[in-house]
Scaffold this motif. Structure first.
Motif, PDB file in Angstrom:
ATOM      1  N   THR A 231     -35.056 -11.897 -31.694  1.00 47.76           N
ATOM      2  CA  THR A 231     -34.761 -13.041 -32.556  1.00 47.76           C
ATOM      3  C   THR A 231     -35.414 -14.350 -32.119  1.00 47.76           C
ATOM      4  O   THR A 231     -35.394 -15.322 -32.871  1.00 47.76           O
ATOM      5  N   LEU A 232     -35.975 -14.393 -30.910  1.00 47.28           N
ATOM      6  CA  LEU A 232     -36.637 -15.627 -30.470  1.00 47.28           C
ATOM      7  C   LEU A 232     -37.964 -15.805 -31.208  1.00 47.28           C
ATOM      8  O   LEU A 232     -38.619 -14.823 -31.563  1.00 47.28           O
ATOM      9  N   PRO A 233     -38.380 -17.053 -31.407  1.00 53.66           N
ATOM     10  CA  PRO A 233     -39.685 -17.285 -32.031  1.00 53.66           C
ATOM     11  C   PRO A 233     -40.803 -16.667 -31.187  1.00 53.66           C
ATOM     12  O   PRO A 233     -40.678 -16.572 -29.962  1.00 53.66           O
ATOM     13  N   PRO A 234     -41.896 -16.251 -31.832  1.00 56.21           N
ATOM     14  CA  PRO A 234     -43.017 -15.647 -31.097  1.00 56.21           C
ATOM     15  C   PRO A 234     -43.505 -16.562 -29.968  1.00 56.21           C
ATOM     16  O   PRO A 234     -43.660 -17.765 -30.156  1.00 56.21           O
ATOM     17  N   GLY A 235     -43.691 -15.964 -28.804  1.00 55.50           N
ATOM     18  CA  GLY A 235     -44.215 -16.687 -27.654  1.00 55.50           C
ATOM     19  C   GLY A 235     -43.173 -17.381 -26.805  1.00 55.50           C
ATOM     20  O   GLY A 235     -43.456 -17.766 -25.671  1.00 55.50           O
ATOM     21  N   LEU A 236     -41.959 -17.565 -27.319  1.00 55.99           N
ATOM     22  CA  LEU A 236     -40.950 -18.295 -26.550  1.00 55.99           C
ATOM     23  C   LEU A 236     -40.502 -17.523 -25.318  1.00 55.99           C
ATOM     24  O   LEU A 236     -40.341 -18.109 -24.241  1.00 55.99           O
ATOM     25  N   LEU A 237     -40.314 -16.227 -25.425  1.00 53.46           N
ATOM     26  CA  LEU A 237     -39.893 -15.437 -24.262  1.00 53.46           C
ATOM     27  C   LEU A 237     -40.918 -15.561 -23.148  1.00 53.46           C
ATOM     28  O   LEU A 237     -40.559 -15.807 -21.986  1.00 53.46           O
TER      29      LEU A 237
END
Length: 110
Positions: free
Chosen positions: A83-89
């Motif tokens: 569920t996190l926006p792309p690249g945030l992890l």
């Protein structure tokens, strides 16, 4: 979704350890923890963060909560539910790594 094990292991000087048990992967740099996650099919990862960032991340993202079994002022637990926006992890992992590296002495830095 990002393979957290490959991403963590790919950071300069990162070392995979198992100080607690064989099911808990702990990634260290310079002997200090920057990430902790399950070995098989990880469903979350503990990461270091600046205290203001911890508060903001928890308030903004449902997948982020204060660190489970960690200092809740300096750590977050991120559920790996997509569920996190792309690249945030990846950014959060790198930030955790950088926070640890910044505290290392010059001779211990990778």
């Amino acid at each position: 979704m990002t393979d957290v094990h490959a991403f963590c292991a790919g950071l300069p000087g990162a070392v995979l350890t198992f100080p607690f048990n064989e099911e808990t992967a702990v990634y260290k740099v310079g002997g200090r923890i920057f990430a902790q996650t399950g070995v098989a099919s990880p469903d979350s990862i503990n990461l270091k963060a600046e205290p203001p960032d911890v508060t903001g991340l928890v308030a903004t993202y449902d997948a982020v909560e204060r660190g489970f079994h960690m200092n809740k002022k300096h750590w977050v637990t991120v559920r790996l539910d997509g569920t996190l926006p792309p690249g945030l992890l990846e950014e959060l992992i790198e930030d955790s790594y950088d926070l640890v590296v910044d505290k290392l002495s010059a001779r211990d830095r990778p």
